[in-house]
Motif scaffolding. Sequence first.
Motif, short mmCIF file in Angstrom:
data_model
loop_
_atom_site.label_atom_id
_atom_site.label_comp_id
_atom_site.label_asym_id
_atom_site.label_seq_id
_atom_site.Cartn_x
_atom_site.Cartn_y
_atom_site.Cartn_z
N PHE A 89 -46.01 -2.65 21.71
CA PHE A 89 -45.65 -1.24 21.60
C PHE A 89 -46.09 -0.65 20.26
O PHE A 89 -46.56 0.49 20.20
N LYS A 90 -45.96 -1.44 19.20
CA LYS A 90 -46.39 -0.97 17.88
C LYS A 90 -47.90 -0.69 17.87
O LYS A 90 -48.36 0.24 17.20
N ALA A 91 -48.66 -1.48 18.61
CA ALA A 91 -50.12 -1.31 18.68
C ALA A 91 -50.53 -0.34 19.79
O ALA A 91 -51.71 -0.21 20.08
N ASP A 92 -49.57 0.31 20.41
CA ASP A 92 -49.82 1.28 21.48
C ASP A 92 -50.50 0.62 22.68
O ASP A 92 -51.46 1.12 23.24
N CYS A 93 -49.96 -0.54 23.06
CA CYS A 93 -50.44 -1.28 24.24
C CYS A 93 -49.33 -1.34 25.28
O CYS A 93 -48.15 -1.20 24.95
N ALA A 94 -49.71 -1.55 26.52
CA ALA A 94 -48.73 -1.72 27.59
C ALA A 94 -48.21 -3.15 27.57
O ALA A 94 -48.88 -4.06 27.09
N PHE A 95 -46.99 -3.33 28.09
CA PHE A 95 -46.39 -4.66 28.14
C PHE A 95 -45.74 -4.86 29.50
O PHE A 95 -45.01 -3.98 29.97
N TRP A 96 -46.01 -6.00 30.13
CA TRP A 96 -45.36 -6.35 31.39
C TRP A 96 -44.56 -7.63 31.17
O TRP A 96 -45.08 -8.63 30.69
N ASP A 97 -43.29 -7.58 31.52
CA ASP A 97 -42.35 -8.66 31.25
C ASP A 97 -42.33 -9.65 32.43
O ASP A 97 -41.56 -9.49 33.37
N MET A 98 -43.18 -10.67 32.37
CA MET A 98 -43.27 -11.65 33.45
C MET A 98 -41.97 -12.46 33.56
O MET A 98 -41.55 -12.81 34.67
N TYR A 99 -41.34 -12.74 32.44
CA TYR A 99 -40.09 -13.49 32.41
C TYR A 99 -39.02 -12.79 33.26
O TYR A 99 -38.38 -13.41 34.12
N GLU A 100 -38.84 -11.49 33.05
CA GLU A 100 -37.86 -10.73 33.84
C GLU A 100 -38.30 -10.60 35.29
O GLU A 100 -37.48 -10.67 36.21
N ILE A 159 -49.19 -9.31 28.91
CA ILE A 159 -48.26 -9.92 29.86
C ILE A 159 -47.45 -10.94 29.07
O ILE A 159 -48.00 -11.84 28.44
N GLY A 160 -46.14 -10.78 29.11
CA GLY A 160 -45.26 -11.70 28.38
C GLY A 160 -45.24 -13.07 29.03
O GLY A 160 -45.76 -13.28 30.12
N LEU A 161 -44.60 -13.99 28.36
CA LEU A 161 -44.56 -15.37 28.85
C LEU A 161 -43.62 -15.51 30.03
O LEU A 161 -42.72 -14.69 30.24
N ALA A 162 -43.82 -16.56 30.79
CA ALA A 162 -42.97 -16.88 31.94
C ALA A 162 -41.76 -17.68 31.45
O ALA A 162 -41.73 -18.18 30.33
N ASP A 163 -40.76 -17.80 32.33
CA ASP A 163 -39.65 -18.69 32.02
C ASP A 163 -40.19 -20.11 31.95
O ASP A 163 -41.14 -20.47 32.67
N ARG A 182 -40.58 -13.36 23.72
CA ARG A 182 -40.90 -12.20 24.57
C ARG A 182 -40.72 -10.90 23.79
O ARG A 182 -41.57 -10.01 23.82
N ASP A 183 -39.61 -10.79 23.06
CA ASP A 183 -39.34 -9.57 22.29
C ASP A 183 -40.36 -9.37 21.17
O ASP A 183 -40.75 -8.24 20.88
N LEU A 203 -54.00 -9.57 28.17
CA LEU A 203 -53.70 -10.77 27.41
C LEU A 203 -52.38 -11.36 27.89
O LEU A 203 -51.43 -10.62 28.12
N GLN A 204 -52.32 -12.67 28.01
CA GLN A 204 -51.07 -13.34 28.39
C GLN A 204 -50.90 -14.57 27.52
O GLN A 204 -51.63 -15.55 27.64
N PHE A 205 -49.95 -14.48 26.59
CA PHE A 205 -49.72 -15.56 25.64
C PHE A 205 -48.22 -15.74 25.41
O PHE A 205 -47.41 -14.98 25.91
N GLY A 206 -47.87 -16.72 24.63
CA GLY A 206 -46.49 -16.96 24.23
C GLY A 206 -45.96 -18.31 24.68
O GLY A 206 -45.10 -18.88 24.01
N GLY A 207 -46.44 -18.80 25.80
CA GLY A 207 -45.93 -20.07 26.33
C GLY A 207 -46.22 -21.26 25.45
O GLY A 207 -45.42 -22.19 25.36
N ASN A 208 -47.36 -21.24 24.76
CA ASN A 208 -47.75 -22.41 23.97
C ASN A 208 -46.96 -22.58 22.68
O ASN A 208 -47.00 -23.66 22.09
N ILE A 209 -46.26 -21.54 22.24
CA ILE A 209 -45.44 -21.73 21.04
C ILE A 209 -43.97 -21.98 21.39
O ILE A 209 -43.17 -22.30 20.52
#
Length: 196
Positions: A118-129, A87-91, A110-111, A47-53
């Motif tokens: 992490f709370k849902a026991d899923c992996a996270f990749w920080d695209m922004y960083e 996958i976290g959002l991009a800059d 992103r946080d 899943l890759q979300f966050g940019g639209n908000i």
Amino acid sequence: ALALDGLSGVAVDNIALRGSSGTIFTTTSTKLLASIYRNLNVKLVILQFGGNITPYIKEDYTFYEKSFYSQLVTIKKLIPDVSIIVIGLADMSKKEKDKYVSYPNIEIIRDALKKASFKADCAFWDMYEAMGGNNSMPSWVFSEPPLAEKDFTHFTVQGSRIIAQMFYKALMLEYNNFKKSNTKKEDIIVENISGD
């Protein structure tokens, strides 16, 4: 619906949800989703979300963290043995006077995504960083050839390839580390058993 996937190997389905914040899974028919996931034998969801908000600037995104967490929990209930990578959002940049700067809420969003993952026991990749962090988007836009569009939000085709390669390398590094650590554990167990 019709699926043209093969009967062996890996099938990849890319579902673009333009304008979505990723909070739609709990409002969709879970019975239908469960049936689709079961029939397609889904083992990994990325899943890759966050940019639209991001353009809707707030100081606190706890509401988004809670909502996104419930999406992850719902997917895991529908596919109990699934692995999920978020996958976290991009800059993203906006123009201030004569320069482009990162939206001030990107790291907060992103946080929120990371905590929910992490709370849902899923992996996270920080695209922004991975792309360089704060104010990195202009370097992607003004690179030669351009790696991001002049909207300072979306990658170009070449930029998409580069960020995809970065994700793939990070994923394979962690996978290989996991395999090595499990092999060492198996060796220790075998040694302990044979040593007694």
